[in-house]
Design an enzyme around this catalytic site. Structure first.
Site, mmCIF file in Angstrom:
data_model
loop_
_atom_site.group_PDB
_atom_site.id
_atom_site.type_symbol
_atom_site.label_atom_id
_atom_site.label_comp_id
_atom_site.label_asym_id
_atom_site.label_seq_id
_atom_site.Cartn_x
_atom_site.Cartn_y
_atom_site.Cartn_z
ATOM 1 N N ASN A 101 0.792 -1.229 0.000
ATOM 2 C CA ASN A 101 0.000 0.000 0.000
ATOM 3 C C ASN A 101 0.826 1.282 0.000
ATOM 4 O OD1 ASN A 101 -2.409 -1.459 0.070
ATOM 5 N ND2 ASN A 101 -2.542 -1.416 2.305
ATOM 6 N N THR A 126 -9.367 4.485 0.438
ATOM 7 C CA THR A 126 -10.521 3.977 1.183
ATOM 8 C C THR A 126 -10.915 4.948 2.286
ATOM 9 O OG1 THR A 126 -11.251 2.212 2.698
ATOM 10 C CG2 THR A 126 -8.902 2.625 2.591
ATOM 11 N N TYR A 151 -3.762 -1.808 8.120
ATOM 12 C CA TYR A 151 -4.299 -1.632 6.775
ATOM 13 C C TYR A 151 -4.624 -0.165 6.520
ATOM 14 C CZ TYR A 151 -7.670 -1.566 2.971
ATOM 15 O OH TYR A 151 -8.332 -1.252 1.807
ATOM 16 N N LYS A 155 -2.802 2.430 3.898
ATOM 17 C CA LYS A 155 -3.584 3.011 2.807
ATOM 18 C C LYS A 155 -3.490 4.533 2.848
ATOM 19 C CE LYS A 155 -5.995 1.522 0.069
ATOM 20 N NZ LYS A 155 -5.708 1.190 -1.374
#
Length: 332
Positions: A101, A126, A151, A155
């Site tokens: 990412n 996101t 995560y 991101k």
């Protein structure tokens, strides 16, 4: 229109174009007359109608990226890769998320910055980058990101790499922060994908045991998300901006499951709730403010959640490449 960019059909490279979102992005550009190149580690059966080149963004050095994109003379580069995906799994280490990412996004930015003609870079992020927010909060672009897990942190770092480079004038970049996707051909690892599998089993005479929580989430149809990418490819005022893409409605997960019962015709007594703890990438409340997307991209969601679930079910049962969607994506 940017200087040096041609006004007709564009050459579009969709990196991660075999994934759930990437597939719909690729098909949306093709449907609108653009020449699409799918870049991914391996081809998928549905890519037979599109040009494909093998490329692993996580492993590819900057030189390989530059050579590939320059050789293809691309006008638009879409980064639809994601460290959490069906192939690699959703439970990954922070180092694995960072490689997929962050590091990959930074190398892509470096590569795009060297290309002639300043191709547009659309990076798909996101809304989980914002982190959990209190119930009732309308998630707008001025909300301070406070990602709560590896995560989301990675991101956010990948999105910031694109935004920083755009604000410095190095790339012509836009970030779209997508809400929870729903719709045809979901990733098996996603909640809609899991729901589709369970309801297919129930339709065959089994039982769907669905883990239901009190979460209320914003679901955007993956075809609407693809339309947002399509529009971001040419929206001049979006350069250097992060734009939220969502339905603008927070739907209780229990309501979504009830919609799935109605759409599929599966008997309600074949669906049982499991109230155990659920693992998600975001918080228990997500409602996206999509007014900036309307202003900068001319984008609004077209498909209701019921539309989305119905198309997902039709595609999942028939195995068709394209589920009927009331005529496809709107013309631009």
């Amino acid at each position: 229109m940017r200087s040096g960019q041609r006004s007709g059909p564009r050459r579009v490279a969709v990196i991660g174009g075999t994934g759930w979102v990437g597939r719909h992005v690729s098909e949306a550009f093709e449907r609108h007359g653009h020449e699409v190149l799918v870049l991914a580690r391996g081809a998928a059966p549905w890519t037979r109608g599109l040009r494909f080149r093998a490329l692993d963004l996580v492993a590819a050095p900057v030189r390989e990226l530059v050579e590939t994109l320059r050789e293809e003379q691309v006008d638009v580069v879409v980064n639809a890769t994601d460290g959490a995906n069906a192939r690699d799994g959703w439970k990954r280490t922070e180092a694995e998320f960072t490689a997929a990412n962050v590091d990959a996004a930074r190398r892509l930015v470096e590569a795009v910055a060297t290309l002639p003609g300043r191709p547009r870079l659309v990076h798909i992020g996101t809304v989980h980058e914002y982190g959990p927010v209190e119930a009732g909060v309308l998630l707008h672009e001025a909300v301070e990101p406070r990602p709560a897990n590896a995560y989301a942190r990675t991101k956010l770092a990948g999105s910031r790499a694109v935004l920083d480079a755009a604000r410095e004038g190095a790339v012509d970049g836009v970030v779209l922060r997508l809400a929870n996707a729903c719709g045809p051909h979901p990733s098996p690892a996603s909640f809609p994908g899991m729901l589709l599998r369970l309801f297919r089993d129930a339709a065959a005479g089994g039982e769907a045991v669905v883990r239901v929580t009190g979460a209320q989430l914003d679901f955007v149809d993956v075809r609407d998300a693809a339309d947002a990418v399509l529009r971001a490819a040419t929206a001049a005022d979006a350069v250097g901006r992060a734009v939220n893409i969502g339905s603008g409605v927070a739907v209780p997960v229990r309501t979504l499951v009830a919609m799935m019962v109605a759409v599929t015709g599966v008997p309600s007594d074949a669906v049982r709730e499991d109230r155990g703890p659920a693992t998600r990438l975001g918080g228990d409340w997500v409602r996206v403010d999509n007014r900036l997307a309307a202003r900068l991209l001319g984008w609004r969601p077209r498909f209701s959640l019921e539309d989305s679930l119905r198309a997902m079910w039709r595609a999942g049962v028939t195995g068709s490449r394209d589920a009927p969607d009331r005529g496809g994506l709107p013309s631009r």
